[in-house]
Motif scaffolding. Structure first.
Motif, mmCIF file in Angstrom:
data_model
loop_
_atom_site.group_PDB
_atom_site.id
_atom_site.type_symbol
_atom_site.label_atom_id
_atom_site.label_comp_id
_atom_site.label_asym_id
_atom_site.label_seq_id
_atom_site.Cartn_x
_atom_site.Cartn_y
_atom_site.Cartn_z
ATOM 1 N N GLN A 152 2.758 8.784 11.012
ATOM 2 C CA GLN A 152 1.639 7.848 11.175
ATOM 3 C C GLN A 152 2.023 6.582 11.960
ATOM 4 O O GLN A 152 1.259 5.617 11.982
ATOM 5 C CB GLN A 152 1.074 7.472 9.799
ATOM 6 N N SER A 162 -0.660 6.484 -2.249
ATOM 7 C CA SER A 162 -1.895 6.774 -1.513
ATOM 8 C C SER A 162 -2.112 8.246 -1.137
ATOM 9 O O SER A 162 -2.297 8.561 0.041
ATOM 10 C CB SER A 162 -1.959 5.915 -0.239
ATOM 11 N N PRO A 163 -2.076 9.146 -2.114
ATOM 12 C CA PRO A 163 -2.262 10.556 -1.767
ATOM 13 C C PRO A 163 -3.716 10.879 -1.441
ATOM 14 O O PRO A 163 -4.617 10.153 -1.859
ATOM 15 C CB PRO A 163 -1.845 11.285 -3.045
ATOM 16 N N ASP A 179 0.887 -1.166 0.000
ATOM 17 C CA ASP A 179 0.000 0.000 0.000
ATOM 18 C C ASP A 179 0.921 1.210 0.000
ATOM 19 O O ASP A 179 1.632 1.460 0.972
ATOM 20 C CB ASP A 179 -0.852 -0.093 1.276
ATOM 21 N N HIS A 199 -0.626 5.687 14.512
ATOM 22 C CA HIS A 199 -1.849 5.197 13.857
ATOM 23 C C HIS A 199 -1.727 3.711 13.511
ATOM 24 O O HIS A 199 -2.616 2.913 13.807
ATOM 25 C CB HIS A 199 -2.116 6.030 12.591
ATOM 26 N N PHE A 200 -0.591 3.339 12.906
ATOM 27 C CA PHE A 200 -0.439 1.936 12.497
ATOM 28 C C PHE A 200 -0.267 1.020 13.704
ATOM 29 O O PHE A 200 -0.852 -0.056 13.747
ATOM 30 C CB PHE A 200 0.703 1.788 11.478
ATOM 31 N N TYR A 259 -3.976 3.370 -2.302
ATOM 32 C CA TYR A 259 -5.129 3.546 -1.412
ATOM 33 C C TYR A 259 -5.451 5.035 -1.367
ATOM 34 O O TYR A 259 -5.133 5.738 -0.404
ATOM 35 C CB TYR A 259 -4.730 3.016 -0.036
ATOM 36 N N TYR A 293 2.721 -1.194 4.454
ATOM 37 C CA TYR A 293 2.201 0.167 4.338
ATOM 38 C C TYR A 293 3.361 1.142 4.397
ATOM 39 O O TYR A 293 4.117 1.124 5.366
ATOM 40 C CB TYR A 293 1.247 0.470 5.494
HETATM 41 N N1 ARG Z 1 -3.804 8.955 2.409
HETATM 42 C C1 ARG Z 1 -2.919 8.883 3.530
HETATM 43 C C2 ARG Z 1 -2.119 10.178 3.622
HETATM 44 O O1 ARG Z 1 -1.882 10.830 2.628
HETATM 45 C C3 ARG Z 1 -1.964 7.724 3.450
HETATM 46 C C4 ARG Z 1 -2.613 6.370 3.396
HETATM 47 C C5 ARG Z 1 -1.685 5.280 3.782
HETATM 48 N N2 ARG Z 1 -2.294 3.977 3.720
HETATM 49 C C6 ARG Z 1 -3.137 3.482 4.608
HETATM 50 N N3 ARG Z 1 -3.657 2.305 4.392
HETATM 51 N N4 ARG Z 1 -3.483 4.154 5.676
HETATM 52 O O2 ARG Z 1 -1.687 10.518 4.702
#
Ligand code: ARG
Length: 570
Positions: free
Chosen positions: A341, A127-128, A124, A344-345, A164, A335
């Motif tokens: 983050q 993912s923007p 993953d 979060h993870f 994502y 990820y």
């Molecule tokens: N869209 C999120 C961001 O820009 C990142 C996503 C990462 N992937 C996930 N499965 N949370 O901060």
């Protein structure tokens, strides 16, 4: 050096059995014990004898001394002891007959392995969050993620790359509000995502003067969540515009994804997981919100539902992980996000574990540090950002200017300038270990000297140029090594498989980036020290050409693993 070490380990076992007949060697694996001496003049591979002291009932230097007396065959040039170490030098015959042959036989597969054979890795990355500009902050997830995918593939994994996309959230409320207030289809048609970014920026400027706009945005966001047709249409349009924009950058990087299932894809997959959480008694109500208490694990609670019942970022990640496990049967789900983050993870990985999903151990978070440009931190709100597209465009432009001067008539010039410009940015970024915060310096990145992408690509092109001038040469007869720089080059090339294993184990593309520089340094030293095309002796000449080809093969593979293209002429 893997093969050398494996063969040497077998010989050592025999040697040890001879020197120490009373010791039980059944649990000893010499292959895992080897180290690389800090100074290559001491040797190419060292066996530290400290761990053997107990087994052999002797002091390490004495053990080394005993073992040094044994015969290790043609692959070993010399053996010597230093303290408790036994140092081996690999012979030129071995490098020429074994290392060079292996590279030639395996070609672009050299360095690959089967660690992941029969296994699936989901990655993953990138993912923007859509509708916001695709800026340099996304460079990390995009190129580290893609490089890790390539490294996993090289190690035999079947890989699924997932973008994502962040296609939900408050920014869409803001965008829709701005679109309705100031949006103009004609401008959007013409300027694409630039126009929507301008709207986003305007929204923030206006909201500073008139905070009630934030409420408007929230209500647009709620309407979207409730399926309001007009807002859904605008949302679709915004998603489409952003993706079209990102595609330009992805194409420049040679990136394609297997899935673009973004956050909104999981809307209907969350209730089942929320229900499961509730049934298992994990959900607690806290100030109206539903949370999982993680205090026992030293973490703040994981938020599952807002007080209005709305779902949150962790909720979607949990639902997405369950879906991916079911759909792809992954052995690893990776990820790649910024280090911001990490919590979060850790939180939602823990929740997945508490839910009883035994595959929680297969979830891997790969964090990376922040990027600033020439010392400036980046913010999205004010529009004061460096877009990836612009960053690449600047790099390409600068490469073009150099080409005007140095090689104006190059064929496929545009393609090459793009490969070098984009490659420079990526290489510069992937040179540092991922967790470090880095400051991006365009001039340093674009230099043709030093540890840069252009230098590495240029070195590759140099190997191609030598070979194209050489015409046919004898690849079959025995190779003869006459200069130290030739042996040194082969030693560096022989390290590729190990570097790939390390990069995989540590989720660290910089291992490959740095290795590419090692290859370039060794090749260029050889190139300057040895006549290649002009070598008088036919055997020496063909050996040097084979070395050139081998260096090119390995360099190309290494650069491809870090998302760089390798033009044959620059
Ligand atoms: N869209 C999120 C961001 O820009 C990142 C996503 C990462 N992937 C996930 N499965 N949370 O901060």
């Amino acid at each position: 050096m893997n093969n050398f070490k494996a063969a040497l380990a077998e010989k050592l076992k025999l040697a040890a059995a001879e020197s120490f007949p009373e010791a039980d060697l059944s649990d000893v694996d010499f292959k895992d014990m080897f180290e690389y001496p800090p100074d290559p003049e001491m040797g190419d591979v060292a066996l530290p004898c400290f761990k053997l002291a107990k087994l052999f009932r002797k002091a390490p230097p004495l053990i080394a001394g005993e073992l040094a007396k044994c015969d290790y065959g043609d692959s070993v040039e010399s053996v010597n002891c230093a303290g408790g170490y036994l140092n081996f030098k690999v012979s030129n015959e071995y490098l020429a007959s074994s290392v060079l042959k292996e590279i030639e036989e395996k070609g672009e597969k050299f360095g690959s392995n089967e660690i992941g054979k029969g296994k699936t890795a989901v990655l993953d990355y990138s993912s923007p969050n859509l509708a916001k500009p695709f800026h340099i902050g996304h460079l990390g997830s995009t190129v580290i993620g893609h490089s890790l995918k390539l490294i996993h593939e090289f190690c035999g994994y079947k890989c699924i790359g997932i973008n994502y996309i962040g296609d939900l959230g408050t920014q869409f409320g803001k965008m829709i509000a701005a679109y309705k207030l100031w949006g103009d289809e004609k401008t959007i048609e013409k300027e694409g995502v630039n126009a929507t970014v301008a709207l986003y920026v305007k929204f923030h400027e206006e909201a500073e003067k008139d905070p009630s706009l934030e409420d408007v945005a929230r209500s647009e966001s709620k309407k979207l969540e409730d399926g309001d047709p007009e807002n859904t249409e605008i949302w679709k349009r915004l998603v489409e515009l952003s993706l079209k924009e990102y595609e330009v950058t992805y194409r420049q990087l040679g990136i394609t994804f297997d899935s673009y299932n973004g956050e909104s894809f999981y809307t209907d997959k969350m209730p089942e997981q929320v229900e499961k959480l509730r049934e298992s008694g994990l959900l607690k109500i806290d100030d109206g919100a539903s949370i999982v208490d993680l205090s026992e694990y030293g973490m703040p609670p994981c938020l599952i539902l807002r007080s209005d019942g709305g779902t949150l970022y962790p909720t979607r990640d949990i639902a997405a992980a369950v879906y991916r496990k079911k759909t792809y049967g992954f052995d690893k789900c990776i990820y790649v996000t910024s280090a911001q983050q990490i919590l979060h993870f850790s939180q939602w990985f823990k929740v997945v574990e508490l839910m009883g999903y035994d595959w929680y151990k297969q979830l891997v978070h790969v964090p990376y540090g922040t990027v600033s440009i020439d010392g400036k931190k980046l913010a999205t709100r004010k529009g004061d950002v460096v877009l990836l597209r612009d960053l690449f465009a600047t790099a390409i432009e600068k490469v073009n200017a150099v080409m005007d001067e140095k090689n104006p008539d190059l064929e496929n010039r545009e393609e090459v300038a793009e490969a070098v410009g984009v490659g420079a940015v990526v290489f510069h970024y992937l040179f540092n270990s991922r967790i470090k915060d880095i400051n991006f310096n365009m001039d340093a990145a674009l230099s043709f000297e030093g540890n840069t992408g252009p230098y590495a690509q240029y070195t590759y092109a140099r190997t191609c140029s030598v070979l194209s001038k050489a015409g046919d040469f004898d690849r079959a007869s025995e190779a003869v090594i006459t200069d130290k720089s030739e042996a040194d080059l082969l030693k560096v090339l022989s390290m590729f498989p190990e570097r790939v294993e390390t990069a995989l184990a540590d989720y660290e593309p910089s291992v490959i980036t740095r290795y590419a520089i090692d290859v370039c340094t060794a090749f260029n030293r050889f190139y300057h020290n040895c006549q290649i095309l002009g070598a008088e002796d036919e055997k020496v000449r063909s050996t040097r050409l084979r070395l050139t080809a081998a260096a090119g093969t390995v360099l190309k593979s290494a650069l491809h693993l870090i998302c760089l293209k390798t033009p044959e002429k620059i």
